[in-house]
Design a protein around this motif. Structure first.
Motif, PDB file in Angstrom:
ATOM      1  N   LEU A   1     -49.747  28.967  80.525  1.00 41.53           N
ATOM      2  CA  LEU A   1     -49.511  28.335  79.767  1.00 41.53           C
ATOM      3  C   LEU A   1     -48.340  29.431  78.197  1.00 41.53           C
ATOM      4  N   GLU A   2     -47.909  30.157  78.680  1.00 42.77           N
ATOM      5  CA  GLU A   2     -47.567  30.841  77.342  1.00 42.77           C
ATOM      6  C   GLU A   2     -46.836  30.794  79.131  1.00 42.77           C
ATOM      7  N   GLY A   3     -46.175  30.702  79.998  1.00 43.24           N
ATOM      8  CA  GLY A   3     -44.851  30.541  80.981  1.00 43.24           C
ATOM      9  C   GLY A   3     -44.781  29.321  81.119  1.00 43.24           C
ATOM     10  N   CYS A   4     -45.073  28.194  80.688  1.00 48.54           N
ATOM     11  CA  CYS A   4     -44.472  26.972  80.258  1.00 48.54           C
ATOM     12  C   CYS A   4     -43.962  26.656  78.407  1.00 48.54           C
ATOM     13  N   ASP A   5     -42.825  26.126  78.759  1.00 50.73           N
ATOM     14  CA  ASP A   5     -42.753  26.650  77.362  1.00 50.73           C
ATOM     15  C   ASP A   5     -42.637  24.536  76.531  1.00 50.73           C
ATOM     16  N   LEU A   6     -43.859  24.884  76.230  1.00 49.36           N
ATOM     17  CA  LEU A   6     -44.193  23.300  75.697  1.00 49.36           C
ATOM     18  C   LEU A   6     -43.898  23.364  74.505  1.00 49.36           C
TER      19      LEU A   6
ATOM     20  N   LEU B   1     -48.037  16.997  79.793  1.00 50.58           N
ATOM     21  CA  LEU B   1     -49.430  17.241  81.239  1.00 50.58           C
ATOM     22  C   LEU B   1     -48.987  17.294  82.853  1.00 50.58           C
ATOM     23  N   MET B   2     -48.035  16.570  83.158  1.00 55.41           N
ATOM     24  CA  MET B   2     -46.914  16.972  84.441  1.00 55.41           C
ATOM     25  C   MET B   2     -46.710  18.029  84.616  1.00 55.41           C
ATOM     26  N   THR B   3     -46.242  19.064  83.241  1.00 60.66           N
ATOM     27  CA  THR B   3     -45.702  20.476  83.396  1.00 60.66           C
ATOM     28  C   THR B   3     -46.714  21.552  83.307  1.00 60.66           C
ATOM     29  N   LEU B   4     -47.914  20.707  83.018  1.00 57.74           N
ATOM     30  CA  LEU B   4     -49.149  21.758  83.674  1.00 57.74           C
ATOM     31  C   LEU B   4     -49.613  21.415  84.228  1.00 57.74           C
ATOM     32  N   VAL B   5     -49.847  19.997  84.563  1.00 53.08           N
ATOM     33  CA  VAL B   5     -50.444  20.409  86.410  1.00 53.08           C
ATOM     34  C   VAL B   5     -49.055  20.630  87.209  1.00 53.08           C
ATOM     35  N   GLN B   6     -48.355  20.693  87.206  1.00 48.74           N
ATOM     36  CA  GLN B   6     -46.838  21.200  88.312  1.00 48.74           C
ATOM     37  C   GLN B   6     -47.744  22.987  87.963  1.00 48.74           C
ATOM     38  N   ALA B   7     -47.301  24.142  86.950  1.00 47.93           N
ATOM     39  CA  ALA B   7     -47.677  24.704  86.317  1.00 47.93           C
ATOM     40  C   ALA B   7     -49.238  25.676  87.120  1.00 47.93           C
ATOM     41  N   PHE B   8     -50.392  24.196  87.126  1.00 42.94           N
ATOM     42  CA  PHE B   8     -51.513  25.233  87.272  1.00 42.94           C
ATOM     43  C   PHE B   8     -51.055  24.839  89.231  1.00 42.94           C
TER      44      PHE B   8
ATOM     45  N   ALA C   1     -50.115  19.490  93.953  1.00 46.43           N
ATOM     46  CA  ALA C   1     -50.052  18.647  92.398  1.00 46.43           C
ATOM     47  C   ALA C   1     -50.995  17.934  92.947  1.00 46.43           C
ATOM     48  N   GLY C   2     -50.626  16.953  94.322  1.00 47.67           N
ATOM     49  CA  GLY C   2     -51.978  15.746  94.135  1.00 47.67           C
ATOM     50  C   GLY C   2     -52.903  16.788  94.508  1.00 47.67           C
ATOM     51  N   GLU C   3     -53.813  17.634  95.103  1.00 45.93           N
ATOM     52  CA  GLU C   3     -54.944  17.361  94.874  1.00 45.93           C
ATOM     53  C   GLU C   3     -55.502  18.568  93.704  1.00 45.93           C
ATOM     54  N   LEU C   4     -54.744  18.804  92.871  1.00 49.45           N
ATOM     55  CA  LEU C   4     -55.067  19.049  92.028  1.00 49.45           C
ATOM     56  C   LEU C   4     -55.684  18.170  90.665  1.00 49.45           C
ATOM     57  N   GLN C   5     -54.403  17.130  90.450  1.00 49.25           N
ATOM     58  CA  GLN C   5     -55.041  15.495  90.101  1.00 49.25           C
ATOM     59  C   GLN C   5     -56.124  15.126  90.515  1.00 49.25           C
ATOM     60  N   ASN C   6     -56.384  15.133  91.941  1.00 49.98           N
ATOM     61  CA  ASN C   6     -57.446  14.795  92.619  1.00 49.98           C
ATOM     62  C   ASN C   6     -58.867  15.296  91.471  1.00 49.98           C
ATOM     63  N   ARG C   7     -58.530  16.679  91.787  1.00 55.12           N
ATOM     64  CA  ARG C   7     -59.892  17.509  90.967  1.00 55.12           C
ATOM     65  C   ARG C   7     -60.099  17.329  89.528  1.00 55.12           C
TER      66      ARG C   7
ATOM     67  N   ARG D   1     -47.407   6.032  83.821  1.00 55.90           N
ATOM     68  CA  ARG D   1     -47.883   7.416  84.434  1.00 55.90           C
ATOM     69  C   ARG D   1     -47.579   7.730  85.081  1.00 55.90           C
ATOM     70  N   PRO D   2     -47.621   9.041  86.488  1.00 52.10           N
ATOM     71  CA  PRO D   2     -47.674   8.537  87.972  1.00 52.10           C
ATOM     72  C   PRO D   2     -49.207   9.639  88.261  1.00 52.10           C
ATOM     73  N   LEU D   3     -50.249   8.811  88.101  1.00 52.48           N
ATOM     74  CA  LEU D   3     -51.267   9.458  87.956  1.00 52.48           C
ATOM     75  C   LEU D   3     -51.819   8.843  89.131  1.00 52.48           C
ATOM     76  N   MET D   4     -51.611   8.554  90.311  1.00 52.33           N
ATOM     77  CA  MET D   4     -52.186   7.613  90.964  1.00 52.33           C
ATOM     78  C   MET D   4     -53.371   8.916  91.675  1.00 52.33           C
ATOM     79  N   ASP D   5     -53.189   9.964  91.544  1.00 52.68           N
ATOM     80  CA  ASP D   5     -53.948  11.151  92.488  1.00 52.68           C
ATOM     81  C   ASP D   5     -55.316  11.053  91.702  1.00 52.68           C
ATOM     82  N   PHE D   6     -54.797  11.163  90.182  1.00 55.63           N
ATOM     83  CA  PHE D   6     -55.702  11.842  89.387  1.00 55.63           C
ATOM     84  C   PHE D   6     -57.388  10.390  89.587  1.00 55.63           C
ATOM     85  N   CYS D   7     -56.263   8.854  89.339  1.00 52.58           N
ATOM     86  CA  CYS D   7     -56.825   7.841  89.345  1.00 52.58           C
ATOM     87  C   CYS D   7     -58.287   7.978  91.027  1.00 52.58           C
ATOM     88  N   GLN D   8     -57.243   8.152  91.827  1.00 54.09           N
ATOM     89  CA  GLN D   8     -58.412   8.096  92.860  1.00 54.09           C
ATOM     90  C   GLN D   8     -59.830   9.312  93.054  1.00 54.09           C
TER      91      GLN D   8
END
Lengths: 181, 467
Positions: free
Chosen positions: A26-31, A48-55, A63-69, A137-144
């Protein structure tokens, strides 16, 4: 995007990596929000996209797998927090079919400003359902992830085939869900 | 920082984020609350406005309803008074014309006087039609049910049109089914009106051939029969396209009919409505240039023949009027009607006292001796019915025998007449009165008088036909 999504994403990340790791991310991302989220607020989807990428980087998970989880995580929270929606559903397909016309209807009552994706569904004979996700939003993996969690919730794992394309600035994904025979 | 500390204490940033998130959430909830409150206020305002609108609309509707009821009442009152206002001068016209006919006229003058009488009778018929239709539309047409001789009613009605048929060279025949030769219970005045209308139409539209009246009575239940009156003519017939409109008020087959044959176009409409009120209907079948058949039906009750024939069936001879110098009291406020009354009786040597209102009638009755009283109903100072009740009181107090009281009025509603009879009136004469009707009523009253005098409990309560 509703704050609950951010809060839940951070919750999941804390569950996976601990608070310190999350604090670092959180501190590393300049949100613009400063990483301060409440369930009742609204925040830009880009955060959200920034956070997903950072995590994804921090956890060393694609990132796709993180979205899926995250999709699976959200489904579990949904099932836990809103059992009323599951009351008269006997299988995964009727649950998935109810998202557009039952779940989203209730969401809009509480949050009229919510920008929700659409989920068209179509039965394809016995044991198969087509579900078409359409969103800005490109949240297809989240969706799946959510779909998978749903079929597993009802004890009927399924094979899911996904086709994606863009249509009028929207991300569209067709999921062909076939229950394991 | 020790391991323990790191597990129990959160970082400054995490704490800051939690504080900020809490503040943000509170601000959002405050804003949401305020928004809800405003929306709620708006809804309350809208509900108030709606309630106010409903109240106003309800008030408007109530007002409109009251206005409509008032207007309807005014119309009814207007019709009732028009009935009186038109009949009274018509009474004068017809009465004077009848008296004129008895005054030794030459042929040309007689012709003119006959025309006045005929035209007056037509005007009266038109007036009656309009009033009947108004009453039907206002739901005020009253149907009575009393026993009468069906065959007699049909025969006398046919009789009325014999001359007219003969004049046109048409045969008028009556076929009375054996079952129809009996007494029934229904409204004789209205049945006569319906049958008369059918016969009159048939004669009007037939130039050669015949008009046949067929009367049948068929069993419906143990209590009721179906009366079927058909009038068949060999006249011009009615085009198919016009048949459906025939029973609508103010409609005639076409405008040329109105020009050629006259009439208001109300007769059939009224007749059908009457038939329906009598539990039947009126129908027509017709072929152009081959004639028409009009059929009226009515549900009628059984009745046993009365022991004593109704007064109308046996007109008393007028000899009794000349038998004595009878003392007659007339209460009538209209000068023309007073004059008509006196002129009708001018051939007899009678002692006629004329007063102008009910109070004067009571005073005269208390002072003098009268054999019979003719009492107008609508009079200033005291109306005729109140005066009649007072006269009955005077009789009772002085132990005087009952004097026949004949009511004269333009109000011919059934319930009103029944009310009059209950209040001491013996008979009712509808205006305008024809000379023959007055003489018959006078003779009848005097006959009652001679029958009943000396009888310990005189009971005279009879109704009379309108003619």
């Amino acid at each position: 995007m509703k704050g609950v999504v951010f809060v839940e994403l951070i919750s999941m990340a804390e569950d996976l990596a601990g608070e310190d790791a999350v604090d670092k991310v959180l501190e590393g991302c300049d949100l613009p929000s400063g990483g301060v989220f409440t369930t009742v607020g609204n925040y830009p989807c880009s955060e959200l996209m920034t956070l997903v990428q950072a995590f994804s980087t921090s956890l060393d998970t694609p990132a796709g797998e993180l979205q899926n989880r995250f999709g699976r995580w959200m489904f579990a929270r949904f099932a836990q927090g809103y059992p009323a929606f599951f009351k008269d559903k006997n299988d995964a397909f009727s649950m998935l079919e109810s998202i557009e016309n039952e779940v989203h209807v209730e969401v809009r009552k509480l949050y009229p400003e919510a920008e929700l994706p659409t989920f068209e569904t179509r039965r394809m004979g016995d044991g198969a359902l087509e579900m078409i996700y359409s969103s800005e939003r490109p949240l297809m993996d989240f969706c799946q992830g959510m779909i998978e969690a749903c079929t597993e919730h009802f004890g009927t794992p399924a094979a899911i085939e996904r086709r994606e394309h863009r249509k009028d600035d929207k991300y569209v994904a067709g999921f062909e869900i076939r229950l394991a025979a | 920082m020790t391991l323990i500390e790191s597990e129990t204490r959160v970082s400054r940033q995490r704490y800051q984020r939690a504080v900020l998130a809490k503040k943000q959430a509170e601000e959002l909830l405050d804003a949401k609350s305020r928004e809800l409150w405003e929306v709620n206020q708006k809804l309350i305002g809208q509900a108030d406005t709606l309630e106010q609108q409903v109240r106003e609309r309800t008030a408007d509707l109530t007002k409109a309803k009251l206005a409509a009821e008032a207007a309807n009442h005014i119309k009814s009152v207007f019709l009732a008074s028009m009935s009186h206002e038109i009949r009274t001068p018509l009474n004068g016209v017809l009465g004077m014309a009848e008296v004129l006919l008895d005054s030794g006229l030459n042929a040309e003058q007689r012709n003119m006087a006959v025309t006045i009488v005929d035209s007056g009778q037509i005007l009266l018929a038109v007036l009656n039609d309009i009033l009947d239709l108004s009453k039907i539309e206002a739901g005020q047409l009253e149907i009575e049910e009393r026993p009468f001789d069906l065959a007699e009613l049909i025969r006398t009605t046919c009789e009325l049109y014999k001359a007219k048929a003969h004049e046109k060279g048409i045969a008028l025949t009556l076929t009375l089914a054996p079952a129809a030769s009996c007494w029934i219970a229904s409204d004789p005045v209205r049945l006569r009106q319906v049958l008369g209308n059918m016969i009159s139409n048939a004669i009007k539209f037939t130039n050669e051939g015949e008009v046949e009246i067929i009367a049948e009575l068929r069993k419906h239940t143990d209590k009721h029969n179906d009366l079927i009156l058909s009038v068949r003519d060999t006249g011009m017939g009615i085009p198919k396209s016009k048949l459906s409109k025939l029973f609508q008020p103010f409609v005639q087959v076409d405008a040329s009919v109105a020009r050629k044959f006259g009439g208001t176009g109300l007769g059939l409409s009224i007749s059908r409505q009457i038939c329906r009120m009598l539990g039947g209907d009126m129908t027509v079948s017709s072929r152009l240039n081959a004639g028409s058949v009009f059929t009226a039906t009515a549900r009628v009750g059984h009745a046993v023949a009365a022991d004593r024939p109704a007064p109308a069936d046996q007109p008393a001879g007028t000899d009794i009027i000349a038998a004595r110098r009878w003392r007659i009291l007339l209460a009538e406020d209209n000068k023309t009607n007073q004059l008509v009354f006196s002129k009708y009786l001018q051939g007899f040597d009678l002692d006629i006292t004329v007063v102008e209102n009910g109070q004067a009638a009571c005073d005269a009755f208390a002072r003098g001796q009268f054999d019979i009283v003719f009492m107008d109903v609508n009079m200033p100072v005291m109306d005729g019915i109140t005066a009649t009740q007072k006269i009955r009181g005077i009789e009772a107090a002085a132990n005087r025998p009952r004097t026949p009281v004949m009511a004269l009025t333009a109000n011919t509603m059934v319930h009103e007449i029944e009310g009059y009879l209950e209040k001491g009136v013996d008979r009712h004469l509808g205006k305008p009165i024809k000379k023959a009707t007055l003489l018959a009523a006078l003779a009848d009253g005097l006959a009652m008088l001679t029958e009943d005098r000396g009888d310990a409990t005189p009971v005279m309560s009879r109704t009379a036909g309108d003619g």
